[in-house]
Design a protein around this motif. Structure first.
Motif, PDB file in Angstrom:
ATOM      1  N   ILE A   1       1.082  -9.165  -2.772  1.00 25.82           N
ATOM      2  CA  ILE A   1       2.432  -9.373  -3.303  1.00 25.82           C
ATOM      3  C   ILE A   1       2.791  -8.343  -4.369  1.00 25.82           C
ATOM      4  CG2 ILE A   1       2.412 -11.851  -2.820  1.00 25.82           C
ATOM      5  CD1 ILE A   1       1.814 -12.373  -5.756  1.00 25.82           C
ATOM      6  N   THR A   2       1.922  -7.346  -4.579  1.00 25.63           N
ATOM      7  CA  THR A   2       2.169  -6.313  -5.578  1.00 25.63           C
ATOM      8  C   THR A   2       2.576  -5.017  -4.892  1.00 25.63           C
ATOM      9  OG1 THR A   2       0.502  -7.302  -7.040  1.00 25.63           O
ATOM     10  CG2 THR A   2       1.187  -5.047  -7.519  1.00 25.63           C
ATOM     11  N   THR A   3       3.788  -4.545  -5.144  1.00 26.34           N
ATOM     12  CA  THR A   3       4.283  -3.337  -4.499  1.00 26.34           C
ATOM     13  C   THR A   3       3.827  -2.089  -5.253  1.00 26.34           C
ATOM     14  OG1 THR A   3       6.350  -3.335  -5.773  1.00 26.34           O
ATOM     15  CG2 THR A   3       6.317  -4.586  -3.710  1.00 26.34           C
ATOM     16  N   LYS A   4       3.992  -0.953  -4.603  1.00 27.27           N
ATOM     17  CA  LYS A   4       3.601   0.313  -5.222  1.00 27.27           C
ATOM     18  C   LYS A   4       4.449   0.613  -6.454  1.00 27.27           C
ATOM     19  CE  LYS A   4       2.423   3.858  -2.774  1.00 27.27           C
ATOM     20  NZ  LYS A   4       2.404   4.991  -1.825  1.00 27.27           N
ATOM     21  N   ASN A   5       5.671   0.094  -6.483  1.00 18.73           N
ATOM     22  CA  ASN A   5       6.535   0.343  -7.634  1.00 18.73           C
ATOM     23  C   ASN A   5       5.933  -0.191  -8.939  1.00 18.73           C
ATOM     24  OD1 ASN A   5       8.447   1.626  -6.113  1.00 18.73           O
ATOM     25  ND2 ASN A   5       9.764  -0.164  -5.881  1.00 18.73           N
ATOM     26  N   CYS A   6       5.059  -1.177  -8.826  1.00 17.21           N
ATOM     27  CA  CYS A   6       4.416  -1.723 -10.032  1.00 17.21           C
ATOM     28  C   CYS A   6       3.441  -0.726 -10.654  1.00 17.21           C
ATOM     29  CB  CYS A   6       3.682  -3.014  -9.687  1.00 17.21           C
ATOM     30  SG  CYS A   6       4.763  -4.356  -9.128  1.00 17.21           S
ATOM     31  N   GLN A   7       2.991   0.254  -9.860  1.00 19.43           N
ATOM     32  CA  GLN A   7       2.108   1.329 -10.328  1.00 19.43           C
ATOM     33  C   GLN A   7       0.807   0.797 -10.909  1.00 19.43           C
ATOM     34  OE1 GLN A   7       4.165   4.214 -12.786  1.00 19.43           O
ATOM     35  NE2 GLN A   7       6.051   4.009 -11.635  1.00 19.43           N
ATOM     36  N   GLU A   8       0.325  -0.314 -10.366  1.00 21.30           N
ATOM     37  CA  GLU A   8      -0.934  -0.873 -10.846  1.00 21.30           C
ATOM     38  C   GLU A   8      -2.089  -0.337 -10.008  1.00 21.30           C
ATOM     39  OE1 GLU A   8      -0.759  -5.089 -11.343  1.00 21.30           O
ATOM     40  OE2 GLU A   8       1.172  -5.035 -12.382  1.00 21.30           O
ATOM     41  N   ASN A   9      -3.312  -0.697 -10.394  1.00 20.73           N
ATOM     42  CA  ASN A   9      -4.481  -0.183  -9.685  1.00 20.73           C
ATOM     43  C   ASN A   9      -4.753  -0.930  -8.395  1.00 20.73           C
ATOM     44  OD1 ASN A   9      -5.327  -2.575 -10.765  1.00 20.73           O
ATOM     45  ND2 ASN A   9      -6.933  -1.707 -12.058  1.00 20.73           N
ATOM     46  N   LEU A  10      -3.857  -1.816  -8.000  1.00 18.62           N
ATOM     47  CA  LEU A  10      -3.912  -2.439  -6.680  1.00 18.62           C
ATOM     48  C   LEU A  10      -2.487  -2.604  -6.177  1.00 18.62           C
ATOM     49  CD1 LEU A  10      -2.950  -5.553  -7.400  1.00 18.62           C
ATOM     50  CD2 LEU A  10      -5.341  -5.850  -7.959  1.00 18.62           C
ATOM     51  N   ASN A  11      -2.312  -2.498  -4.869  1.00 20.27           N
ATOM     52  CA  ASN A  11      -0.997  -2.732  -4.275  1.00 20.27           C
ATOM     53  C   ASN A  11      -1.175  -3.100  -2.816  1.00 20.27           C
ATOM     54  OD1 ASN A  11      -0.488  -0.246  -2.471  1.00 20.27           O
ATOM     55  ND2 ASN A  11      -1.007   0.711  -4.426  1.00 20.27           N
ATOM     56  N   LEU A  12      -0.083  -3.441  -2.172  1.00 22.74           N
ATOM     57  CA  LEU A  12      -0.142  -4.024  -0.830  1.00 22.74           C
ATOM     58  C   LEU A  12      -0.362  -3.015   0.292  1.00 22.74           C
ATOM     59  CD1 LEU A  12       2.812  -3.190   0.484  1.00 22.74           C
ATOM     60  CD2 LEU A  12       3.620  -5.078  -0.870  1.00 22.74           C
ATOM     61  N   THR A  13      -0.324  -1.708   0.030  1.00 21.04           N
ATOM     62  CA  THR A  13      -0.300  -0.715   1.099  1.00 21.04           C
ATOM     63  C   THR A  13      -1.467  -0.828   2.083  1.00 21.04           C
ATOM     64  OG1 THR A  13       0.919   0.810  -0.325  1.00 21.04           O
ATOM     65  CG2 THR A  13      -0.128   1.743   1.624  1.00 21.04           C
ATOM     66  N   PRO A  14      -2.745  -0.893   1.628  1.00 21.49           N
ATOM     67  CA  PRO A  14      -3.826  -0.983   2.622  1.00 21.49           C
ATOM     68  C   PRO A  14      -3.732  -2.248   3.473  1.00 21.49           C
ATOM     69  CG  PRO A  14      -4.686  -0.434   0.439  1.00 21.49           C
ATOM     70  CD  PRO A  14      -3.264  -0.843   0.253  1.00 21.49           C
ATOM     71  N   LEU A  15      -3.426  -3.368   2.855  1.00 22.26           N
ATOM     72  CA  LEU A  15      -3.318  -4.616   3.616  1.00 22.26           C
ATOM     73  C   LEU A  15      -2.133  -4.590   4.558  1.00 22.26           C
ATOM     74  CD1 LEU A  15      -4.126  -7.160   0.753  1.00 22.26           C
ATOM     75  CD2 LEU A  15      -5.581  -6.614   2.712  1.00 22.26           C
ATOM     76  N   ALA A  16      -1.017  -3.993   4.114  1.00 25.12           N
ATOM     77  CA  ALA A  16       0.168  -3.907   4.969  1.00 25.12           C
ATOM     78  C   ALA A  16      -0.100  -3.005   6.162  1.00 25.12           C
ATOM     79  CB  ALA A  16       1.360  -3.397   4.167  1.00 25.12           C
ATOM     80  N   THR A  17      -0.864  -1.938   5.958  1.00 29.88           N
ATOM     81  CA  THR A  17      -1.227  -1.045   7.064  1.00 29.88           C
ATOM     82  C   THR A  17      -2.034  -1.798   8.110  1.00 29.88           C
ATOM     83  OG1 THR A  17      -1.246   0.877   5.584  1.00 29.88           O
ATOM     84  CG2 THR A  17      -2.441   1.081   7.664  1.00 29.88           C
ATOM     85  N   LEU A  18      -2.984  -2.592   7.645  1.00 29.76           N
ATOM     86  CA  LEU A  18      -3.798  -3.389   8.555  1.00 29.76           C
ATOM     87  C   LEU A  18      -2.962  -4.470   9.238  1.00 29.76           C
ATOM     88  CD1 LEU A  18      -6.626  -4.028   9.634  1.00 29.76           C
ATOM     89  CD2 LEU A  18      -7.000  -5.446   7.610  1.00 29.76           C
ATOM     90  N   GLY A  19      -2.164  -5.180   8.455  1.00 34.41           N
ATOM     91  CA  GLY A  19      -1.343  -6.250   9.019  1.00 34.41           C
ATOM     92  C   GLY A  19      -0.304  -5.742   9.994  1.00 34.41           C
TER      93      GLY A  19
END
Length: 761
Positions: free
Chosen positions: A342-360
């Motif tokens: 639930i954390t988007t790249k815009n949050c600029q944190e050390n974790l985000n949804l991109t790898p999971l979204a790629t898999l999903g």
């Protein structure tokens, strides 16, 4: 399927998306303070464990909440990226305690005072913030306590001495006892803006110099330094004449600055000079809080970032429990994975949804494709593609997500400590509205915000990815069903006209060797996988397109899952790059040519197809396999890639929808698979990153791509039928010129260079 059975649900979601989306906050941190004489709190120790050493080390903090927090594990662990290195945060439940209303008010006053001063670095808003403490709130507000801790980790307690530091301005200064003073300063009073104060009070305090409004943490008394000392100091301090020349100076440091310590890579590092010791004349200092150590103050400067991450964990827990209500198997999902989803790249944190979204995304495409393939056996690829788009498009996923209240859980903004609401500071205008997620689940909505359709879709895909990597494909399918996407794994026979004697049409032995000894049970599938659209025969009416539609999705998912499993700790960006480099037409076409597959394609009735294939193969063999400049413009490349995918589709159907058989059969054709060590960026991406690194100016206009490299102009025309291909080739050509002509030192300026890239039609 959604296309047939859930159209009405999609229509009902239209209005939901057109409105502003909600922003949920966890109910565990919200309440409506009352007049109870004694209040029960659940205490959690927030242990701050620095991965570095310095003069001021942070102290632990206690979090006290009215409701018991639900966490997967006994200890919640995460890290902050602070100025000196990594700061590990460990949070665990300690015990419940009872506080009187007076003690609660004192704790609230402490946290509001200290946090307000840390955030604002001035006293302008402090009185306004404190004015609401004695008022009974008639609305739901953030209601929890952050309290300094003392004692051992195993048995921490509230540091009431530190908490009481907020009472200092209200106490009778002349009554301060002198027994606590050390021998070297016993009985010493010094002059301050507050009046005469015992020197012990000043050793650990938060002070302000009213003439300039700057705040400091004091750390001791400098007995050997005053305005009369032999350090050649004048009796003026920043232009102010000192009156009490014999009084020792205070040692202090600037008040810590609150920052966003959740950023994956913070740019604004505090300079070392900011925390350098400062000599302060006591007579120019006004004491705000005492006694309070600089270590305690430092700890609370991290509190906003810590609480923001804890709030994310609690929000993820609320979403997880909503999913558990639908399927108990979901209880196996780690909460941190939900936070990631639930954390988007815009949050600029050390974790985000991109790898999971790629898999999903890859699994969603695969699951829906095989369902459509089974259900609509007479649909051509155009109809299948259109049906799939109706189900997995951003618009469709967004509508389904809105219907299930997913947007309220999404984190879309970078955390800004300045907007963080201090619990107890009721001077801020904000509204928390209670909302029922389900008959048994409650949450609070803080504000409305606009969320892009793609963002909601990405979160849906990331949640599918969570189920895949944490539980199973069955759980992912159950989640999709809950959303409204009905997909099953039931085997459905593939019914079609069977060509006579497929062994006379294709070389079965060649393909058995090529496909890692896979032998077709129904060789007519292999014939279909190799049949071009131009080949029209009554006994063989189907071309490879349907199997290519299926095989494309199967390979995409298999390779994405393989990369995810082989490289679990890669950054989201690198994992995405690996997938892009592994799943594309160029990669598949090269595999087809290297394997000699082009000699066995295709059943066709096109006069131009075979000569063009042979020309491409000749071009490929003459050039480096890693540098295929120009060949991407050939439509034939797509055909060669499609055959790899149609073979994958044929094996998938022939094996009874067994993905592992497909991977074992096709993987040898694609080897060596790309790894982080062998990854080469796409030319457009490589050029973009080079320009950013060297501060080159890159622009695209008037049908050309231009790069200004410190005065040297490089231009490539973009005239092409396929713009994407033309951009790729133009980027490649400019990169070649830059690498050849540009002096990285900036001393070698080249003349204007240009070329023209035209698409072969």
């Amino acid at each position: 399927m959604v296309v047939e059975d859930n159209v009405e649900a999609l229509k009902q979601c239209d209005q939901a998306y057109e409105e502003e989306q909600k922003h949920y906050v966890p109910w565990e941190l919200v309440g409506r303070p009352g007049n109870d004489s004694e209040i029960l709190y659940h205490c959690y120790l927030i242990a701050l464990e620095p991965g570095f050493s310095c003069d001021t080390m942070p102290h632990d903090i206690l979090l006290a909440t009215r409701s018991r927090l639900e966490f997967d594990d006994e200890t919640l662990t995460f890290e902050l990226d602070v100025d000196r290195g990594n700061l590990k945060i460990r949070m665990k439940y300690v015990r419940h305690i009872k506080l009187t209303s007076e003690e609660v008010l004192l704790c609230q006053k402490f946290q509001v005072t200290l946090l307000r001063l840390l955030l604002d670095h001035n006293q302008n808003k402090l009185q306004e913030a404190l004015s609401g403490l004695n008022q009974n709130s008639q609305r739901d507000v953030f209601d929890y306590l952050l309290i300094p801790s003392t004692g051992l980790h195993e048995n921490p307690s509230i540091d009431w001495t530190c908490v009481s530091s907020v009472l200092f301005p209200q106490e009778n200064i002349s009554d301060k006892h002198m027994d606590c003073c050390s021998n070297r300063v016993q009985g010493r009073y010094v002059h301050t803006v507050n009046g005469l104060i015992c020197s012990c009070t000043l050793q650990n305090s938060l002070v302000v110099t009213p003439h300039d409004g700057i705040m400091y943490c004091t750390t001791g008394i400098l007995d050997d330094l005053n305005s009369n000392s032999l350090l050649k100091r004048k009796r003026k301090w920043h232009g102010i004449t000192l009156r009490f020349v014999g009084e020792p100076f205070l040692s202090g440091q600037l008040l810590f600055t609150v920052q966003n310590y959740l950023l994956g890579c913070r740019n604004q590092k505090t300079k070392g000079s900011r925390n350098a010791p400062v000599d302060l004349p006591p007579e120019l200092c006004e004491v705000i809080m005492s006694p309070i150590s600089s270590a305690s103050i430092l700890s609370f400067s991290y509190a906003p970032s810590i609480m923001h991450r804890i709030e994310s964990f609690l929000i993820a827990g609320n979403l997880k429990r909503m999913l558990v209500d639908h399927c108990t198997q979901n209880d196996m999902i780690p909460r941190i994975k939900v936070v990631e989803a639930i954390t988007t790249k815009n949050c600029q944190e050390n974790l985000n949804l991109t790898p999971l979204a790629t898999l999903g995304d890859s699994f969603l495409k695969y699951a829906v494709s095989q369902q459509l393939f089974k259900r609509h056996q007479n649909h051509n690829i155009g109809l299948l593609t259109e049906d799939r788009k109706k189900i997995i498009s951003n618009k469709a996923l967004c509508k389904l997500g809105c219907h299930k209240k997913i947007p309220g859980f999404i984190r879309i903004d970078r955390f800004d400590p300045k907007t963080w609401i201090i619990p107890g500071d009721n001077s801020r205008t904000y509204t928390l509205e209670k909302e029922q997620l389900s008959p048994s689940r409650t949450i609070y909505d803080r504000k409305k915000r606009m969320i892009e359709m793609k963002t909601v879709a990405d979160v849906i895909e990331a949640l599918i990815g969570v189920f895949l990597c944490s539980t199973s494909e069955i759980a992912a399918l159950a989640f999709m069903e809950w959303l409204g996407i009905e997909v099953d794994s039931i085997y459905v026979p593939y019914i079609r006209p069977l060509p006579a004697n497929p062994g006379e049409v294709v070389d079965l032995r060649f393909f058995e060797t090529l496909l890692n000894q896979y032998s077709f049970h129904d060789a007519s599938l292999l014939v279909e996988a190799l049949t071009h659209g131009s080949y029209k025969r009554p006994e063989n009416p189907r071309c490879y397109k349907r199997l290519e539609f299926l095989g494309d999705a199967v390979l995409d998912y298999l390779i994405t899952m393989h990369l995810h499993n082989e490289h679990p700790n890669l950054s989201s960006r690198l994992l995405t790059d690996l997938r892009s480099a592994s799943v594309n037409n160029d990669c598949y076409a090269r595999a087809a040519i290297k394997a000699g597959l082009h000699q066995h394609i295709l059943l066709h009735d096109s006069q131009h197809l075979k000569p063009r294939i042979l020309a491409i193969v000749k071009n490929f063999k003459q050039s480096s396999q890693d540098s295929t400049s120009g060949w991407e413009s050939e439509p034939v490349i797509k055909i060669l890639a499609d055959i790899i995918e149609s073979l994958a589709g044929a094996i998938y159907v022939d094996s009874g929808y067994d993905k592992e058989v497909v991977f074992q059969s096709i993987k040898p054709l694609l080897e060596p698979l790309v790894t982080p060590e062998t990854l080469k960026l796409q030319p457009g991406r490589e050029l973009k990153e080079l320009c950013e690194k060297e501060n080159f100016v890159k622009k695209e206009e008037d049908g050309k791509l231009e790069v200004n490299a410190n005065g040297a102009i490089y231009v490539c025309g973009l005239t092409a039928a396929n713009k994407k291909t033309a951009e790729k080739i133009a980027s490649m050509r400019i990169l070649e010129m830059l690498k050849k002509n540009y002096d990285a030192g900036g001393s070698h300026i080249q003349p204007r260079l240009s070329c023209d890239i035209r698409q072969v039609r």
